[in-house]
Write a protein that holds these residues in place. Sequence first.
Motif, PDB file in Angstrom:
ATOM      1  N   GLN A 199     -21.404 -50.197  -7.475  1.00 14.49           N
ATOM      2  CA  GLN A 199     -21.223 -50.393  -5.919  1.00 14.49           C
ATOM      3  C   GLN A 199     -19.786 -50.905  -5.681  1.00 14.49           C
ATOM      4  O   GLN A 199     -19.442 -50.576  -4.739  1.00 14.49           O
ATOM      5  CB  GLN A 199     -22.080 -51.416  -5.073  1.00 14.49           C
ATOM      6  N   LYS A 200     -19.271 -51.482  -6.634  1.00 18.40           N
ATOM      7  CA  LYS A 200     -17.703 -52.222  -6.526  1.00 18.40           C
ATOM      8  C   LYS A 200     -17.118 -51.968  -7.913  1.00 18.40           C
ATOM      9  O   LYS A 200     -17.825 -51.733  -9.089  1.00 18.40           O
ATOM     10  CB  LYS A 200     -17.983 -53.726  -6.267  1.00 18.40           C
ATOM     11  N   VAL A 201     -15.672 -51.740  -7.599  1.00 15.52           N
ATOM     12  CA  VAL A 201     -14.929 -51.580  -8.942  1.00 15.52           C
ATOM     13  C   VAL A 201     -13.897 -52.492  -8.673  1.00 15.52           C
ATOM     14  O   VAL A 201     -12.969 -52.403  -7.896  1.00 15.52           O
ATOM     15  CB  VAL A 201     -14.371 -50.096  -9.181  1.00 15.52           C
ATOM     16  N   VAL A 211      -5.326 -42.137 -18.708  1.00 15.68           N
ATOM     17  CA  VAL A 211      -5.037 -40.606 -18.430  1.00 15.68           C
ATOM     18  C   VAL A 211      -6.179 -39.951 -19.037  1.00 15.68           C
ATOM     19  O   VAL A 211      -6.528 -38.914 -18.720  1.00 15.68           O
ATOM     20  CB  VAL A 211      -3.573 -40.378 -18.991  1.00 15.68           C
ATOM     21  N   ASN A 212      -6.121 -40.186 -20.418  1.00 21.03           N
ATOM     22  CA  ASN A 212      -7.211 -39.474 -21.327  1.00 21.03           C
ATOM     23  C   ASN A 212      -8.580 -39.691 -20.775  1.00 21.03           C
ATOM     24  O   ASN A 212      -9.334 -38.654 -20.982  1.00 21.03           O
ATOM     25  CB  ASN A 212      -6.904 -40.005 -22.696  1.00 21.03           C
ATOM     26  N   LEU A 213      -8.865 -40.563 -20.282  1.00 24.21           N
ATOM     27  CA  LEU A 213     -10.504 -40.900 -19.694  1.00 24.21           C
ATOM     28  C   LEU A 213     -10.611 -39.939 -18.676  1.00 24.21           C
ATOM     29  O   LEU A 213     -11.647 -39.281 -18.605  1.00 24.21           O
ATOM     30  CB  LEU A 213     -10.421 -42.213 -19.373  1.00 24.21           C
ATOM     31  N   VAL A 214      -9.728 -39.730 -17.793  1.00 25.95           N
ATOM     32  CA  VAL A 214      -9.731 -39.087 -16.509  1.00 25.95           C
ATOM     33  C   VAL A 214      -9.683 -37.452 -16.885  1.00 25.95           C
ATOM     34  O   VAL A 214     -10.631 -36.737 -16.582  1.00 25.95           O
ATOM     35  CB  VAL A 214      -8.729 -39.253 -15.454  1.00 25.95           C
ATOM     36  N   LYS A 215      -9.091 -37.229 -17.755  1.00 31.69           N
ATOM     37  CA  LYS A 215      -9.229 -35.834 -18.466  1.00 31.69           C
ATOM     38  C   LYS A 215     -10.567 -35.472 -18.770  1.00 31.69           C
ATOM     39  O   LYS A 215     -11.165 -34.424 -18.752  1.00 31.69           O
ATOM     40  CB  LYS A 215      -8.114 -35.524 -19.520  1.00 31.69           C
ATOM     41  N   SER A 216     -11.073 -36.493 -19.700  1.00 26.07           N
ATOM     42  CA  SER A 216     -12.515 -36.402 -20.367  1.00 26.07           C
ATOM     43  C   SER A 216     -13.669 -36.302 -19.113  1.00 26.07           C
ATOM     44  O   SER A 216     -14.478 -35.715 -19.446  1.00 26.07           O
ATOM     45  CB  SER A 216     -12.590 -37.301 -21.272  1.00 26.07           C
ATOM     46  N   CYS A 217     -13.344 -36.950 -17.996  1.00 27.04           N
ATOM     47  CA  CYS A 217     -14.295 -37.015 -16.898  1.00 27.04           C
ATOM     48  C   CYS A 217     -14.245 -35.395 -16.109  1.00 27.04           C
ATOM     49  O   CYS A 217     -14.904 -35.391 -15.139  1.00 27.04           O
ATOM     50  CB  CYS A 217     -14.062 -37.965 -16.063  1.00 27.04           C
ATOM     51  N   HIS A 218     -13.109 -34.762 -16.552  1.00 22.90           N
ATOM     52  CA  HIS A 218     -12.882 -33.522 -15.610  1.00 22.90           C
ATOM     53  C   HIS A 218     -12.597 -33.906 -14.358  1.00 22.90           C
ATOM     54  O   HIS A 218     -13.034 -33.240 -13.314  1.00 22.90           O
ATOM     55  CB  HIS A 218     -13.989 -32.397 -16.044  1.00 22.90           C
ATOM     56  N   LEU A 219     -11.675 -34.971 -13.937  1.00 16.55           N
ATOM     57  CA  LEU A 219     -11.513 -35.332 -12.516  1.00 16.55           C
ATOM     58  C   LEU A 219     -10.171 -34.426 -11.974  1.00 16.55           C
ATOM     59  O   LEU A 219      -9.217 -34.356 -12.727  1.00 16.55           O
ATOM     60  CB  LEU A 219     -11.391 -36.627 -12.426  1.00 16.55           C
ATOM     61  N   GLU A 221      -7.627 -41.003  -9.259  1.00 17.87           N
ATOM     62  CA  GLU A 221      -8.757 -39.931  -9.183  1.00 17.87           C
ATOM     63  C   GLU A 221     -10.026 -40.473  -9.586  1.00 17.87           C
ATOM     64  O   GLU A 221     -11.168 -40.276  -9.293  1.00 17.87           O
ATOM     65  CB  GLU A 221      -8.301 -38.921 -10.108  1.00 17.87           C
ATOM     66  N   LEU A 222      -9.894 -41.665 -10.496  1.00 18.81           N
ATOM     67  CA  LEU A 222     -11.108 -42.278 -10.847  1.00 18.81           C
ATOM     68  C   LEU A 222     -11.963 -43.034  -9.749  1.00 18.81           C
ATOM     69  O   LEU A 222     -13.044 -43.020  -9.911  1.00 18.81           O
ATOM     70  CB  LEU A 222     -10.589 -43.214 -12.080  1.00 18.81           C
ATOM     71  N   VAL A 223     -11.172 -43.513  -9.063  1.00 15.98           N
ATOM     72  CA  VAL A 223     -11.609 -44.531  -8.213  1.00 15.98           C
ATOM     73  C   VAL A 223     -11.552 -44.233  -6.710  1.00 15.98           C
ATOM     74  O   VAL A 223     -12.036 -45.027  -5.738  1.00 15.98           O
ATOM     75  CB  VAL A 223     -11.400 -46.100  -8.312  1.00 15.98           C
ATOM     76  N   ARG A 224     -11.117 -43.094  -6.427  1.00 15.56           N
ATOM     77  CA  ARG A 224     -10.714 -42.875  -4.985  1.00 15.56           C
ATOM     78  C   ARG A 224     -11.853 -42.838  -3.945  1.00 15.56           C
ATOM     79  O   ARG A 224     -11.774 -43.086  -2.895  1.00 15.56           O
ATOM     80  CB  ARG A 224     -10.015 -41.492  -4.781  1.00 15.56           C
ATOM     81  N   ASP A 225     -13.099 -42.713  -4.688  1.00 12.55           N
ATOM     82  CA  ASP A 225     -14.408 -42.570  -3.624  1.00 12.55           C
ATOM     83  C   ASP A 225     -15.241 -43.861  -3.928  1.00 12.55           C
ATOM     84  O   ASP A 225     -16.237 -44.002  -3.546  1.00 12.55           O
ATOM     85  CB  ASP A 225     -15.370 -41.270  -4.112  1.00 12.55           C
ATOM     86  N   TYR A 269      -1.200 -44.101 -12.866  1.00 15.48           N
ATOM     87  CA  TYR A 269      -1.713 -44.387 -11.408  1.00 15.48           C
ATOM     88  C   TYR A 269      -2.241 -43.097 -10.780  1.00 15.48           C
ATOM     89  O   TYR A 269      -3.395 -43.607 -10.152  1.00 15.48           O
ATOM     90  CB  TYR A 269      -0.312 -44.684 -10.697  1.00 15.48           C
ATOM     91  N   ASP A 270      -1.801 -41.953 -10.908  1.00 18.91           N
ATOM     92  CA  ASP A 270      -2.462 -40.810 -10.405  1.00 18.91           C
ATOM     93  C   ASP A 270      -3.831 -40.737 -10.961  1.00 18.91           C
ATOM     94  O   ASP A 270      -4.878 -40.438 -10.184  1.00 18.91           O
ATOM     95  CB  ASP A 270      -1.508 -39.559 -10.835  1.00 18.91           C
TER      96      ASP A 270
END
Length: 263
Positions: free
Chosen positions: A18-20, A255-263, A49-53, A44-45
């Motif tokens: 619910q919170k990050v 950066v690698n985490l977001v790539k692995s999440c396919h965001l 992408e990871l937390v924008r929502d 930063y980008d």
Amino acid sequence: MEQAEAIKELKKRLASSQKVLIGLGEEWKATRESEENSRILRAYDSLYELVRDKDYFIITMAVDAMIYETPLGSFKELVVSGEAAGEEPFPCKDKADRKMLERMEQIFPQKPVGQDTRRDRIVAPWGNETWRQCSKACTRDIWEPGEIPDDCCPHCGAPLTGNTREADVYIEAGYLPQWERYTHWLAGTLNRDTLILELGVGFKDPGVIRFPFEKTVYFNQKAFLCRVNKRFPQIAGEIKERAAGIGENSVEWIVNLVKSCHL
């Protein structure tokens, strides 16, 4: 917790949180060299992408103000607010827990979140080197870049310096309004599913992020801490069941985490 297991747990927590809460440490300080600039901006980008929502807040120890040049620093884009989405102010059914939470609300009353922009969700307690203050601290005034053309204090004539903790006397007024916003947001994480991302925070000033984040996890049984630091990924024993330490550079890791999440 093994790294692969930690990544799996992190992704699960991110989906349900619910919170990050995000802490950015020394690893996120850019040198302003072109290659390093690009590396930090990509990170930063990726974080955006990871937390924008998500309903998030960022506390950063980087004084270079680069975060404000990214989507995370937008004056216009609004952050998702759990309260605005209709969260219960005290999401628990147990009467004892509810009574305790109501007491906490009396001590730390939450202000209406309203419509926060992304820039509203950043606090930089170490300051901002692009802002200027009197090097002699003759005044509490803080100026935007270029606001004082000769870079000398209009009150006493002393040279201006960056409004950061590196100043001989740090004028803290620049970050305090955001710190108050942050502490009220943090009070709203109590007893809510909260993912805490601590990225690149060492022991240069552990009382700002590192130790408070551990304390938050200790008291909030629904919180999970992911600590990423190339040199200091260790987790305190009291919270080891709800935390993971990853020994990697956090800038490259995100950066690698977001790539692995396919965001």
